[in-house]
Scaffold this motif. Structure first.
Motif, PDB file in Angstrom:
ATOM      1  N   PRO A 133       0.782  -1.264   0.079  1.00 53.37           N
ATOM      2  CA  PRO A 133      -0.010  -0.010   0.005  1.00 53.37           C
ATOM      3  C   PRO A 133       0.748   1.327   0.068  1.00 53.37           C
ATOM      4  N   PRO A 134       0.442   2.430  -0.600  1.00 50.82           N
ATOM      5  CA  PRO A 134       0.928   3.677  -0.558  1.00 50.82           C
ATOM      6  C   PRO A 134       1.142   4.183   0.852  1.00 50.82           C
ATOM      7  N   GLY A 135       1.709   5.286   1.194  1.00 52.36           N
ATOM      8  CA  GLY A 135       1.904   5.854   2.508  1.00 52.36           C
ATOM      9  C   GLY A 135       1.704   7.355   2.714  1.00 52.36           C
ATOM     10  N   HIS A 136       1.452   8.196   1.904  1.00 51.05           N
ATOM     11  CA  HIS A 136       1.441   9.609   2.429  1.00 51.05           C
ATOM     12  C   HIS A 136       0.428  10.126   2.915  1.00 51.05           C
ATOM     13  N   HIS A 137      -0.687   9.533   3.047  1.00 49.26           N
ATOM     14  CA  HIS A 137      -1.744  10.006   3.770  1.00 49.26           C
ATOM     15  C   HIS A 137      -1.872   9.413   5.263  1.00 49.26           C
ATOM     16  N   SER A 138      -1.097   8.245   5.641  1.00 51.77           N
ATOM     17  CA  SER A 138      -1.068   7.516   6.828  1.00 51.77           C
ATOM     18  C   SER A 138      -0.680   8.612   7.909  1.00 51.77           C
ATOM     19  N   ASN A 144      -5.269   5.740   6.148  1.00 51.48           N
ATOM     20  CA  ASN A 144      -5.988   6.961   5.653  1.00 51.48           C
ATOM     21  C   ASN A 144      -5.761   6.886   3.971  1.00 51.48           C
ATOM     22  N   GLY A 145      -6.761   7.139   3.324  1.00 51.52           N
ATOM     23  CA  GLY A 145      -6.686   7.143   1.633  1.00 51.52           C
ATOM     24  C   GLY A 145      -5.690   6.034   1.283  1.00 51.52           C
ATOM     25  N   PHE A 146      -6.086   4.830   1.478  1.00 52.94           N
ATOM     26  CA  PHE A 146      -5.462   3.436   0.926  1.00 52.94           C
ATOM     27  C   PHE A 146      -4.038   3.171   1.599  1.00 52.94           C
ATOM     28  N   CYS A 147      -3.655   4.049   2.557  1.00 52.96           N
ATOM     29  CA  CYS A 147      -2.187   4.100   3.445  1.00 52.96           C
ATOM     30  C   CYS A 147      -2.481   3.486   4.513  1.00 52.96           C
ATOM     31  N   VAL A 148      -1.407   2.676   4.981  1.00 47.87           N
ATOM     32  CA  VAL A 148      -1.496   1.925   6.168  1.00 47.87           C
ATOM     33  C   VAL A 148      -0.132   2.499   7.079  1.00 47.87           C
ATOM     34  N   TRP A 173       4.763  14.374  -5.899  1.00 55.08           N
ATOM     35  CA  TRP A 173       3.880  14.987  -6.861  1.00 55.08           C
ATOM     36  C   TRP A 173       2.445  14.300  -7.102  1.00 55.08           C
ATOM     37  N   ASP A 174       2.190  13.365  -6.381  1.00 47.51           N
ATOM     38  CA  ASP A 174       1.060  12.684  -6.261  1.00 47.51           C
ATOM     39  C   ASP A 174      -0.086  14.037  -6.468  1.00 47.51           C
ATOM     40  N   VAL A 175      -1.370  13.461  -7.090  1.00 45.35           N
ATOM     41  CA  VAL A 175      -2.236  14.613  -7.213  1.00 45.35           C
ATOM     42  C   VAL A 175      -3.006  15.010  -5.880  1.00 45.35           C
ATOM     43  N   HIS A 176      -2.766  14.151  -4.716  1.00 44.63           N
ATOM     44  CA  HIS A 176      -3.449  14.356  -3.583  1.00 44.63           C
ATOM     45  C   HIS A 176      -2.515  14.832  -2.272  1.00 44.63           C
ATOM     46  N   HIS A 177      -2.625  15.583  -1.525  1.00 43.43           N
ATOM     47  CA  HIS A 177      -1.969  16.089  -0.550  1.00 43.43           C
ATOM     48  C   HIS A 177      -1.658  15.162   0.560  1.00 43.43           C
ATOM     49  N   PHE A 266       1.338   8.815  -9.425  1.00 38.49           N
ATOM     50  CA  PHE A 266       1.059   9.296 -10.777  1.00 38.49           C
ATOM     51  C   PHE A 266      -0.410   9.445 -10.922  1.00 38.49           C
ATOM     52  N   ASP A 267      -1.245   9.574 -10.279  1.00 41.60           N
ATOM     53  CA  ASP A 267      -2.640  10.079 -10.512  1.00 41.60           C
ATOM     54  C   ASP A 267      -2.475  11.403 -10.832  1.00 41.60           C
ATOM     55  N   SER A 268      -1.454  12.253 -10.929  1.00 47.16           N
ATOM     56  CA  SER A 268      -1.317  13.443 -11.262  1.00 47.16           C
ATOM     57  C   SER A 268      -1.034  13.660 -13.032  1.00 47.16           C
ATOM     58  N   LEU A 303       6.359   4.569  -5.265  1.00 43.73           N
ATOM     59  CA  LEU A 303       5.297   4.777  -5.720  1.00 43.73           C
ATOM     60  C   LEU A 303       4.196   5.376  -4.726  1.00 43.73           C
ATOM     61  N   GLU A 304       3.338   6.148  -5.047  1.00 41.59           N
ATOM     62  CA  GLU A 304       2.290   6.462  -4.055  1.00 41.59           C
ATOM     63  C   GLU A 304       0.953   6.006  -4.887  1.00 41.59           C
ATOM     64  N   GLY A 305       0.205   6.952  -5.405  1.00 38.76           N
ATOM     65  CA  GLY A 305      -1.027   6.835  -6.133  1.00 38.76           C
ATOM     66  C   GLY A 305      -0.721   6.586  -7.668  1.00 38.76           C
ATOM     67  N   GLY A 306      -1.822   6.360  -8.491  1.00 43.38           N
ATOM     68  CA  GLY A 306      -1.962   6.215  -9.870  1.00 43.38           C
ATOM     69  C   GLY A 306      -2.886   5.297 -10.104  1.00 43.38           C
ATOM     70  N   TYR A 307      -4.034   5.583 -10.802  1.00 43.01           N
ATOM     71  CA  TYR A 307      -5.157   4.672 -10.997  1.00 43.01           C
ATOM     72  C   TYR A 307      -5.598   4.450 -12.333  1.00 43.01           C
ATOM     73  N   ASN A 308      -4.986   4.934 -13.518  1.00 43.14           N
ATOM     74  CA  ASN A 308      -5.203   4.797 -14.737  1.00 43.14           C
ATOM     75  C   ASN A 308      -4.145   3.740 -15.158  1.00 43.14           C
TER      76      ASN A 308
HETATM   77  N1  LIG Z   1     -15.147  11.502  -1.529  1.00 38.31           N
HETATM   78  C1  LIG Z   1     -14.012  10.575  -0.881  1.00 38.31           C
HETATM   79  C2  LIG Z   1     -12.896  10.249  -1.920  1.00 38.31           C
HETATM   80  C3  LIG Z   1     -11.777   9.579  -1.443  1.00 38.31           C
HETATM   81  N2  LIG Z   1     -10.616   9.453  -2.246  1.00 38.31           N
HETATM   82  C4  LIG Z   1      -9.403   8.895  -1.877  1.00 38.31           C
HETATM   83  C5  LIG Z   1      -8.324   8.942  -2.473  1.00 38.31           C
HETATM   84  C6  LIG Z   1      -7.024   8.416  -1.708  1.00 38.31           C
HETATM   85  C7  LIG Z   1      -5.835   8.671  -2.902  1.00 38.31           C
HETATM   86  C8  LIG Z   1      -4.656   7.965  -2.309  1.00 38.31           C
HETATM   87  C9  LIG Z   1      -3.300   8.585  -2.973  1.00 38.31           C
HETATM   88  O1  LIG Z   1      -3.650   8.184  -4.241  1.00 38.31           O
HETATM   89  O2  LIG Z   1      -3.128   9.886  -2.561  1.00 38.31           O
HETATM   90  C10 LIG Z   1      -2.140   7.511  -2.605  1.00 38.31           C
HETATM   91  F1  LIG Z   1      -0.962   8.110  -3.059  1.00 38.31           F
HETATM   92  F2  LIG Z   1      -1.881   7.497  -1.200  1.00 38.31           F
HETATM   93  F3  LIG Z   1      -2.188   6.163  -3.015  1.00 38.31           F
END
Ligand SMILES: NCCCNCCCCCC(O)(O)C(F)(F)F
Ligand SMILES: [Zn+2]
Length: 680
Positions: A133-138, A144-148, A173-177, A266-268, A303-308
């Motif tokens: 799992p990714p890390g930067h939200h935990s 939090n946010g897929f991160c443990v 440079w992930d698209v989430h803070h 790379f969700d950015s 690696l953090e995020g990236g879903y495509n």
């Molecule tokens: N309405 C609620 C939408 C919640 N969306 C959660 C997005 C999590 C993004 C995780 C990530 O991509 O930042 C990580 F790098 F950690 F994997």
């Protein structure tokens, strides 16, 4: 200088997934890692890397960024059955647990620490850890946010504790803070955390007030947290580069880290269902390249995020290929940053001007800077008072957007193959000068014929000049020719007359656009300045004067090129944006006699300019000044330039002339812009 790029991956980290229905978490799938690794294998990049095994992190390592209670709680999850896992998951936000996720989370941390060990001990120069799992939200006590576990936060603490790292830069440079990283280092001046993230005035997840640009860190850590919120989607390559040139890089060079982490989400990238941005995968090659000369090249991408799955795999390959030292791709048509990005850039520079001397000339903050939220509420005609019920909002889920219509298929061109010429660096040196190892002394297949000699003599030499001069000129054009056919990547020539050599090369070049960087005493030959296809950027202590033409840009430094801080800010904030926007086919770096640029800076310049023109950089040195030959060759070979050390403030009069130049030029060169056009 150490070479080699580590790749750390283990398929065990694909062995967990979402076991129930959860529309938020369903995008975080094992295939993210599988397609990324397979793309690296298929492209031949994996084989070129040093494969490092993963390991499990120890409790002590995890406790570097997490509480014992949290770790003990997560330790119980492998023994939970489905309902218990779902109940446990409810305690946290936007994350899911699985019987094997604790094991994978320990491997993700361990993989990151393996990367740090190999980079910090010099076994490799840089590397990438492909983890989930990714890390930067935990956070200390929360998933939090897929991160443990917070892979990068733990690794930064680990590098400080076990490798005596003094200053660590984290570029997210992930698209989430990555709020988890921000919290961890809030008051820590030894860790500079930079993050851009989709924000939309706090209406985008995780909807935190503290993700805005005015969260700068606290206490001793004030200034060491840099947030650039994206208040619109659709941000593209120009926006990303503008933030690097005008916010991140000036601060990063002043900070002068001894280790760089990339929270490489790379969700950015274009096509991502979370980011909805427009930047293409090749941009990550340039972002990586621009970071590779910090910290003596010690860069750990995690690696953090990236879903495509398509843009993720392409972006991972672009990043690893750059870490390996391959030529940068041609950047897609660049313009200026969009108005919303410019507002964010302006806000970040303004709020940080009191912490970073490189930003002291940054425009003053907007007079009554409405908080992002107010601006949003105003737009929505919100009835709440100025701050609304401050505390409550952040927690209250935004009304779930009505399911967007079926996502229309977003397409983008596949990144072009980046072919490294068989010969990297060719040097044209007088026989008496030794050729540094790793380079090849250039000698053309055949010498000039009588006609060629006559032409060269007539065009460039006085009658008196001896045959040797004619041969040298001929060899120079031959070297140029092989570079422009991509048979050689870059080169260096020791010449009796830098001006004449530059004149010859600019006229002989087949490139539609040539960038000539002239470091020091002029004059730059008039013939070159008048040459429409050559952009001349001239850095020296010349008297500030109007740029004679759009294609001759004098950058004044009172103390000349010996002023390292001044040159760095001129390069990052003016030369590179100009160069990237101009998109030359050839870069000439001229070092006229008496050039004052110090060794380390010269090497930085030689390395940074290789991000342009597919790496076709030709350096011209004055024949009797052989001192820079070694460091120039080292830079051309792709060795990381040595760190310059923390930078002092550029001279105030210099920053004034930079700003004046920027204002004058930004209409023609919008990538120079750092603030939104005046509101009407
Ligand atoms: N309405 C609620 C939408 C919640 N969306 C959660 C997005 C999590 C993004 C995780 C990530 O991509 O930042 C990580 F790098 F950690 F994997
Ligand atoms: Zn993300």
């Amino acid at each position: 200088m150490k070479m080699g790029t580590a790749l750390i991956y283990d398929e065990e980290m694909t062995k967990y997934k979402l076991l129930w229905v959860d529309p938020v978490c369903k995008i975080e799938v094992p295939e993210r890692l599988i397609v990324s690794y397979e793309a690296l294998v298929k492209s031949g990049l994996a084989d070129r890397c040093v494969s490092i095994p993963v390991r499990e992190a120890t409790d002590a390592e995890i406790l570097l960024a997490h509480s014992e209670e949290y770790l003990e709680a997560v330790k119980k999850t492998p023994f939970m059955h489905l309902e218990e896992l779902m109940t446990f998951t409810q305690k946290y936000g936007d994350v899911y647990f699985h019987p094997n996720i604790y094991h994978c989370a320990k491997l993700a941390v361990g993989a990151t620490l393996q990367l740090v060990d190999n980079v910090m001990t010099g076994k490799v120069r840089n590397g990438m850890a492909l983890v989930r799992p990714p890390g930067h939200h935990s956070q200390s006590s929360a998933a939090n946010g897929f991160c443990v576990f917070n892979n990068v936060a733990i690794a930064a603490q680990y590098a400080k504790k076990h490798h005596k790292a003094k200053r660590v830069l984290i570029v997210d440079w992930d698209v989430h803070h990555g709020q988890g990283v921000q919290y961890c280092f809030e008051d820590d001046p030894s860790v500079l955390y930079f993050s851009w993230h989709r924000y939309e005035h706090q209406s985008f997840w995780p909807n935190l007030r503290e993700s805005d640009f005015d969260s700068v860190g606290s206490g001793k850590g004030a200034g060491f947290n840099v947030n650039v919120p994206w208040n619109k989607v659709g941000m593209g390559n120009s926006d990303y580069l503008a933030v690097f040139f005008h916010v991140l890089l000036p601060v990063a060079y002043e900070f002068s880290p001894d280790l760089v982490f990339i929270c490489a989400g790379f969700d950015s990238a274009i096509g991502d269902p979370e980011g909805h941005m427009s930047a293409t995968p090749d941009i990550f090659a340039h972002l990586t390249h621009l970071l590779m000369n910090l910290a003596d090249g010690k860069v750990c991408a995690v690696l953090e995020g990236g879903y495509n799955l398509t843009s993720l795999a392409q972006s991972v390959c672009q990043t690893v290929q750059t870490l390996l030292g391959d030529p940068a791709p041609r950047p897609a048509q660049l313009g200026g940053a969009c108005e919303s990005a410019l507002e964010s850039i302006h806000s970040a520079r303004a709020i940080h001007k009191k912490y970073w001397s490189c930003l002291q000339h940054a425009a003053a903050p907007f007079p009554e800077e409405p908080s992002s939220k107010n601006r949003r509420l105003a737009q929505q005609g919100g009835s709440q008072g100025p701050e609304g019920d401050a505390g409550g909002d952040a927690q209250k889920e935004e009304p779930e957007k009505v399911e967007e219509k079926e996502e229309e298929e977003i397409v983008w061109p596949e990144p072009l193959r980046r072919v490294a010429p068989s010969l990297r660096s060719a040097l044209l040196l007088p026989d008496a000068v030794e050729c540094p190892d790793g380079c090849a002394r250039f000698s053309p297949a055949h010498g000039p014929g009588p006609l060629e000699r006559a032409r060269l003599r007539k065009s460039y030499l006085k009658e008196s000049e001896d045959e040797a001069s004619v041969t040298l000129l001929y060899n120079l054009t031959a070297l140029l020719g092989q570079m422009e056919k991509n048979e050689i990547r870059n080169g260096l020539a020791l010449v009796p007359d830098v001006s004449m050599a530059a004149t010859l090369l600019t006229s002989a070049s087949l490139s539609k656009r040539v960038l000539l960087v002239w470091m020091g005493e002029g004059p730059v030959p008039a013939q070159i300045i008048e040459d429409e296809k050559t952009l001349v950027v001239h850095i020296d202590s010349m008297e500030p004067h109007e740029a004679q033409s759009k294609y001759y840009i004098p950058i004044t430094l009172k103390k000349g090129c010996g002023d390292t801080a001044g040159v760095v800010q001129a390069v990052l904030g003016l030369l590179l944006p100009l160069g990237y926007q101009y998109e030359p086919g050839l870069v000439l770096l001229a070092r006229p006699p008496g050039c004052q640029v110090k060794g380390g800076l010269w090497q930085q310049l030689t390395c940074l300019l290789q991000g342009l023109a597919l790496g076709h950089t030709l350096v011209l040195l004055q024949e009797n000044e052989t001192a820079p030959v070694g460091i120039t060759a080292s830079g051309l070979l792709g060795n990381a330039a040595l760190s310059l050390g923390p930078l002092v403030a550029p001279g105030p009069e210099d920053v004034g002339s930079f700003e004046g130049l920027r204002l004058r030029l930004q209409t023609d060169w919008p990538l120079l812009q750092t603030t939104a056009p005046e509101k009407r």
